[in-house]
Design a protein around this motif. Structure first.
Motif, short mmCIF file in Angstrom:
data_model
loop_
_atom_site.label_atom_id
_atom_site.label_comp_id
_atom_site.label_asym_id
_atom_site.label_seq_id
_atom_site.Cartn_x
_atom_site.Cartn_y
_atom_site.Cartn_z
N UNK A 104 0.84 -1.19 0.00
CA UNK A 104 0.00 0.00 0.00
C UNK A 104 0.88 1.25 0.00
N UNK A 105 0.29 2.39 -0.33
CA UNK A 105 1.03 3.65 -0.38
C UNK A 105 0.55 4.55 0.76
N UNK A 106 1.48 4.95 1.62
CA UNK A 106 1.14 5.86 2.71
C UNK A 106 1.23 7.28 2.16
N UNK A 107 0.10 7.97 2.10
CA UNK A 107 0.03 9.31 1.55
C UNK A 107 0.30 10.38 2.60
N UNK A 108 -0.07 10.08 3.85
CA UNK A 108 0.08 11.08 4.91
C UNK A 108 0.17 10.38 6.26
N UNK A 109 1.00 10.93 7.13
CA UNK A 109 1.09 10.48 8.51
C UNK A 109 1.31 11.74 9.35
N UNK A 110 0.32 12.10 10.14
CA UNK A 110 0.41 13.35 10.90
C UNK A 110 -0.16 13.14 12.30
N UNK A 111 0.33 13.96 13.24
CA UNK A 111 -0.18 13.93 14.61
C UNK A 111 -0.67 15.33 14.97
N UNK A 112 -1.85 15.37 15.56
CA UNK A 112 -2.40 16.64 16.04
C UNK A 112 -3.07 16.39 17.39
#
Length: 77
Positions: free
Chosen positions: A59-67
């Motif tokens: 699979x392709x990880x498009x975004x990984x963010x923490x808020x």
């Protein structure tokens, strides 16, 4: 809806690793190629491990963010 295809949202807050990856993987396997899975989780271990596990599965990880202690991942099938 985004340009790549349908977006599916999965809220995994309260679900610990490795169960959160297992649930995400089941959902990804049911999706069509080009669709995007948006994950919301609060388990730091899952947020760290899921991107690598997803890429290992192709699979392709498009975004990984923490808020604010909540992690958001976008994974393309």
């Amino acid at each position: 809806m985004d340009a790549r295809g349908k977006t599916v949202r999965l809220d995994l807050r309260g679900v610990k690793c490795p169960l959160n990856w297992a649930r995400a993987k089941v959902r990804l396997e049911r999706m069509a190629r080009g669709e995007v899975l948006e994950l919301t989780l609060d388990d730091p271990r899952g947020a760290r491990d899921i991107p690598g596990a997803a890429e290992a599965e192709g699979y392709v990880v498009l975004e990984s963010a923490a808020r604010d202690g909540v992690f958001h991942l976008r994974i393309e099938r």
